[in-house]
Design a protein around this motif. Structure first.
Motif, short mmCIF file in Angstrom:
data_model
loop_
_atom_site.label_atom_id
_atom_site.label_comp_id
_atom_site.label_asym_id
_atom_site.label_seq_id
_atom_site.Cartn_x
_atom_site.Cartn_y
_atom_site.Cartn_z
N ALA A 121 0.84 -1.20 0.00
CA ALA A 121 0.00 0.00 0.00
C ALA A 121 0.88 1.25 0.00
O ALA A 121 1.51 1.58 1.00
CB ALA A 121 -0.92 0.00 1.22
N ASP A 164 -11.88 1.28 -4.02
CA ASP A 164 -12.77 0.22 -3.53
C ASP A 164 -13.25 0.48 -2.11
O ASP A 164 -14.09 -0.28 -1.60
CB ASP A 164 -12.12 -1.16 -3.64
N ASP A 165 -12.77 1.53 -1.45
CA ASP A 165 -13.25 1.82 -0.10
C ASP A 165 -12.91 3.26 0.26
O ASP A 165 -11.84 3.76 -0.10
CB ASP A 165 -12.60 0.89 0.92
N LYS A 178 -5.06 -2.48 10.07
CA LYS A 178 -6.31 -2.57 9.32
C LYS A 178 -6.43 -1.48 8.28
O LYS A 178 -6.85 -1.71 7.14
CB LYS A 178 -7.50 -2.51 10.28
N ARG A 183 -4.75 -4.86 1.61
CA ARG A 183 -5.98 -5.65 1.77
C ARG A 183 -5.82 -7.07 1.23
O ARG A 183 -6.44 -8.00 1.72
CB ARG A 183 -7.14 -4.96 1.04
N GLU A 184 -4.99 -7.20 0.19
CA GLU A 184 -4.77 -8.51 -0.41
C GLU A 184 -3.28 -8.72 -0.65
O GLU A 184 -2.58 -7.77 -1.05
CB GLU A 184 -5.54 -8.65 -1.73
N GLU A 189 -1.57 -1.43 -4.12
CA GLU A 189 -2.66 -0.62 -3.59
C GLU A 189 -2.19 0.81 -3.34
O GLU A 189 -0.99 1.11 -3.35
CB GLU A 189 -3.18 -1.24 -2.29
N ARG A 191 -3.20 4.42 -0.86
CA ARG A 191 -3.97 5.08 0.18
C ARG A 191 -3.79 6.58 0.04
O ARG A 191 -2.66 7.08 0.01
CB ARG A 191 -3.50 4.66 1.58
N SER A 213 -9.03 4.19 -0.19
CA SER A 213 -8.26 2.99 -0.56
C SER A 213 -8.56 2.62 -2.00
O SER A 213 -9.72 2.63 -2.42
CB SER A 213 -8.60 1.82 0.37
N TYR A 215 -6.90 0.13 -5.60
CA TYR A 215 -5.99 -0.93 -6.04
C TYR A 215 -5.70 -0.77 -7.52
O TYR A 215 -6.49 -0.18 -8.27
CB TYR A 215 -6.58 -2.31 -5.74
#
Length: 236
Positions: A121, A164-165, A178, A183-184, A189, A191, A213, A215
């Motif tokens: 990330a 995605d978030d 967290k 995430r994966e 990714e 941020r 967030s 990706y």
């Protein structure tokens, strides 16, 4: 601070360092003077929880990670954002150095973490407002899942990310693993982080952080700008 730096670009910050990052970014959210922030000039959504967004269905598949290269420019068409990217490390207090307020329309990439497009990330921070006006990330809270983020890189590749978030994270509920961990596994990714929630005039700080967030879902190649260093923009 030395322990955090020792891990290099592929090591995540510790929870303590991330907490310091948030404090450094959002304490005295519009500068270090005694003046109150310019929140009356910012869109109301920058001071409210990022909730109630309709989900975007059919998000695109994950794109394989790209080779390492530093970021030059961040673009988000949905909010008309185009910002130069500065490479920063940690300040003496252990937080990521955000751009100074006289460059409030620039963003800062944590250059000792992942590069945008590589596994992990990558983290980019920016101010939400200044004493006088909204800043570079004032519009983040109106983004939606499915919106695109593009990062022009020093190798001539533009990395495209899909959101995605979007989360509003209260300062007193911060969980570094967290929020900032990938995430994966092995996914590239991104941020984007700025201040959010409510501005506490007593503490002179925002009570939360807005975290976008995304990706990696695509890439486009063009010739790199002449004289661009392969390792990314120099640290200020």
């Amino acid at each position: 601070m030395s322990d955090t730096r020792a891990g290099g670009r592929n090591r995540l910050l510790t929870g303590a360092a991330w907490a310091a990052l948030l404090l450094a970014l959002c304490l005295f959210g519009s500068g270090t003077t005694d003046d109150e922030p310019g929140t009356e000039n910012a869109p109301p959504t920058t001071r409210a929880a990022a909730t109630g967004r309709p989900p975007a269905h059919g998000l695109p598949p994950v794109h394989e990670p790209l080779p390492g290269a530093g970021p030059l420019k961040l673009s988000i068409k949905a909010i008309g954002l185009q910002a130069p990217v500065e490479g920063h490390g940690l300040d003496p207090l252990g937080g990521v150095e955000a751009p100074p307020y006289d460059r409030a329309n620039s963003v800062a990439w944590y250059q000792e973490g992942p590069q945008p497009g590589t596994p992990g990330a990558a983290v980019i921070v920016g101010h939400v407002d200044t004493q006088k006006a909204p800043a570079v990330f004032a519009g983040l809270s109106i983004l939606k899942r499915g919106n695109k983020i593009r990062v022009d890189r020093t190798d001539g590749i533009t990395a495209e990310f899909t959101i995605d978030d979007i989360s509003l994270v209260p300062n007193d509920q911060f969980d570094a693993d967290k929020v900032y961990g990938p995430r994966e596994q092995d996914r590239a990714e991104l941020r984007l982080i700025t201040c959010g929630g409510v501005y506490d005039r007593t503490r002179r700080a925002y009570n939360a952080n807005l975290v976008v967030s995304a990706y990696l879902t695509g890439s486009e190649t063009k010739e790199p700008p002449a004289g661009s260093p392969a390792e990314g923009p120099p640290r200020e």
